[in-house]
Design a protein around this motif. Structure first.
Motif, short mmCIF file in Angstrom:
data_model
loop_
_atom_site.label_atom_id
_atom_site.label_comp_id
_atom_site.label_asym_id
_atom_site.label_seq_id
_atom_site.Cartn_x
_atom_site.Cartn_y
_atom_site.Cartn_z
N ILE A 63 -4.02 12.10 -1.97
CA ILE A 63 -4.85 11.09 -2.62
C ILE A 63 -6.26 11.14 -2.04
CG2 ILE A 63 -5.14 8.62 -3.06
CD1 ILE A 63 -2.04 8.46 -2.50
N PHE B 114 -8.54 13.72 -13.35
CA PHE B 114 -7.33 13.00 -12.93
C PHE B 114 -7.38 12.78 -11.43
CE2 PHE B 114 -6.23 15.77 -16.53
CZ PHE B 114 -5.84 14.82 -17.46
N PRO B 115 -8.07 11.75 -10.96
CA PRO B 115 -8.23 11.53 -9.51
C PRO B 115 -6.92 11.22 -8.82
CG PRO B 115 -9.03 9.63 -10.75
CD PRO B 115 -8.70 10.70 -11.76
N LYS C 123 -1.51 3.85 -8.43
CA LYS C 123 -0.86 4.59 -9.53
C LYS C 123 -0.30 5.93 -9.04
CE LYS C 123 -1.83 6.61 -14.09
NZ LYS C 123 -2.89 6.86 -15.10
N LYS C 124 -1.06 6.63 -8.20
CA LYS C 124 -0.62 7.93 -7.69
C LYS C 124 0.61 7.77 -6.81
CE LYS C 124 -1.55 12.43 -7.03
NZ LYS C 124 -2.83 12.91 -6.49
N ASP D 241 -12.84 11.77 -0.13
CA ASP D 241 -13.09 12.24 -1.49
C ASP D 241 -13.79 13.60 -1.54
OD1 ASP D 241 -13.02 11.46 -4.44
OD2 ASP D 241 -15.17 11.84 -4.17
N SER E 146 -4.01 17.68 -4.16
CA SER E 146 -3.84 16.60 -5.12
C SER E 146 -2.53 16.76 -5.89
CB SER E 146 -5.02 16.59 -6.10
OG SER E 146 -4.81 15.64 -7.13
N ASN F 49 -11.16 3.24 -5.10
CA ASN F 49 -10.42 2.97 -6.33
C ASN F 49 -8.97 2.61 -6.00
OD1 ASN F 49 -9.17 2.99 -8.84
ND2 ASN F 49 -10.43 4.66 -9.63
N LYS G 14 -6.78 0.98 -7.79
CA LYS G 14 -5.86 1.18 -8.91
C LYS G 14 -5.37 2.63 -8.98
CE LYS G 14 -5.52 0.57 -13.94
NZ LYS G 14 -6.26 0.19 -15.18
N ALA G 15 -6.29 3.60 -8.79
CA ALA G 15 -5.92 5.01 -8.86
C ALA G 15 -4.96 5.38 -7.72
CB ALA G 15 -7.17 5.88 -8.80
#
Length: 365
Positions: free
Chosen positions: A139, A364-365, A154-155, A121, A134, A148, A150-151
């Motif tokens: 990611i 927007f991670p 989703k990505k 991160d 990104s 995370n 979920k993030a």
């Protein structure tokens, strides 16, 4: 006086390539940004196709320094498929050059534009690069309870649903293996013992969460996992003990004569889905890596030292694959630096692009 000259000459060996790689970033970002704006009214798949081509240009320029400039020999054990595939690339992690090694293999498969990374991160704060990685499908993940899921899912789904080719690079250890950090190695080995897993000597215990989510989220899109083991020649001291792998500046100063890469392909159908079985599978793959590295660093046979078992093939990257990219990016950058307005645009790109990028990757991670 003589010592100062030697130190100055040595530093130039990495300052020159570093200056070019960093110095061309604004021109590259402006080119990409222009395409990004134009593509907002176009299908996402079309955006990804040209984005991948642009990425090839920049990363080929990077490889021109890390391979052609340094003259490093790449020795590959195993057969890399000639056909491009959608894959997850799993490797041991020991230094920042590991990221470049992933590019070295990808370009040999004509898949360089498809490379996307799972990154720590903190790297999202890199000026310009953090944002662009990104945007290219990278990611950023946090460790342990802050991760995370979920993030990340989703990505990945946003990439695969539009048919973006995938060469996702993951280092499951989560941090670099450094033989001088005895406490980190001891903690990793203690965790393995506690969990009833084999204790590893030349790698850290792999973390399964990000790797499992990546493979499960893209299972219908992936063809295989590339299981990669990397060793840098010149990382044994005079007493036969392992030294830290080279940093990027040290590598650019030609301190690593050869990079040894062991390649193994695992069909996606062979990988278990259930978390407990997947965890065991991943640890088993790292046991194999540990055995390979033990052979590399500790073999009693002098002919087997500093090499992996089996036949190694020297792989040369032709200058014709990288030089055009150097010329293209140089041709975009020099005109900016030669005019007053160009220099203002160049500076504003560094400043505004960095600030905008930091804002974007946090929203927007």
């Amino acid at each position: 006086m003589l010592l100062s000259l030697v130190v100055h000459t040595y530093s130039l060996r990495y300052l020159f390539p570093a200056t070019v790689m960093l110095g061309t970033a604004p021109a590259y970002l402006l080119s990409w940004g222009t395409w990004r704006l134009l593509s907002t009214v176009l299908p996402a798949s079309l955006y990804h196709k040209l984005d991948d081509r642009l990425y090839v240009i920049y990363q080929s320029m990077v490889l021109s320094f890390f391979e052609n400039y340094t003259g490093v020999e790449i020795v590959i054990y195993g057969d890399i498929p000639k056909k491009k595939e959608n894959v997850v690339y799993l490797s041991n992690h020991q230094c920042t050059v590991d990221w470049i090694v992933a590019d070295m293999l990808a370009i040999r498969q004509d898949a360089l534009g498809h490379v996307r990374y799972v990154l720590k991160d903190g790297l999202k704060w890199l000026p310009l690069y953090g944002w662009y990685f990104s945007q290219h499908g990278g990611i950023y993940v946090k460790r342990s309870s802050k991760f995370n899921q979920k993030a990340m899912r989703k990505k990945l789904l946003s990439q695969t649903q539009c048919g973006a080719p995938m060469y996702l690079v993951i280092f499951p250890e989560g941090t670099r293996y450094n033989p001088e950090l005895k406490n980190v190695i001891a903690d990793s080995q203690a965790f393995s013992k506690k969990e009833g897993l084999a204790v590893l000597k030349h790698t850290l215990t792999p973390r399964m969460k990000a790797t499992h989510i990546a493979i499960e989220s893209m299972k219908g899109h992936l063809d295989a996992v590339y299981d990669i083991t990397v060793a840098y020649e010149g990382t044994l001291d005079t007493t036969g003990l392992r030294k830290p792998a080279p940093s990027m500046p040290e590598f650019l100063c030609k301190e690593c004569p050869r990079v040894h890469v062991h390649f193994s392909r695992v069909d996606i159908k062979e990988i278990p889905s259930e978390p407990a079985f997947f965890r065991r599978w991943l640890h088993d793959r790292f046991e194999i890596k540990d055995q390979l590295l033990t052979e590399f660093y500790e073999s009693q046979d002098s002919e087997k030292m500093c090499r992996f078992p089996g036949e190694g093939r020297h792989s040369l990257l032709r200058l014709s694959k990288t030089l055009p990219s150097v010329m293209i990016l140089g041709g975009l950058t020099l005109p900016m630096l030669l005019t007053e307005n160009g220099r203002k645009l160049y500076l504003r790109t560094w400043v505004c692009g960095t600030l905008l990028g930091w804002l974007w990757v946090n929203i927007f991670p």
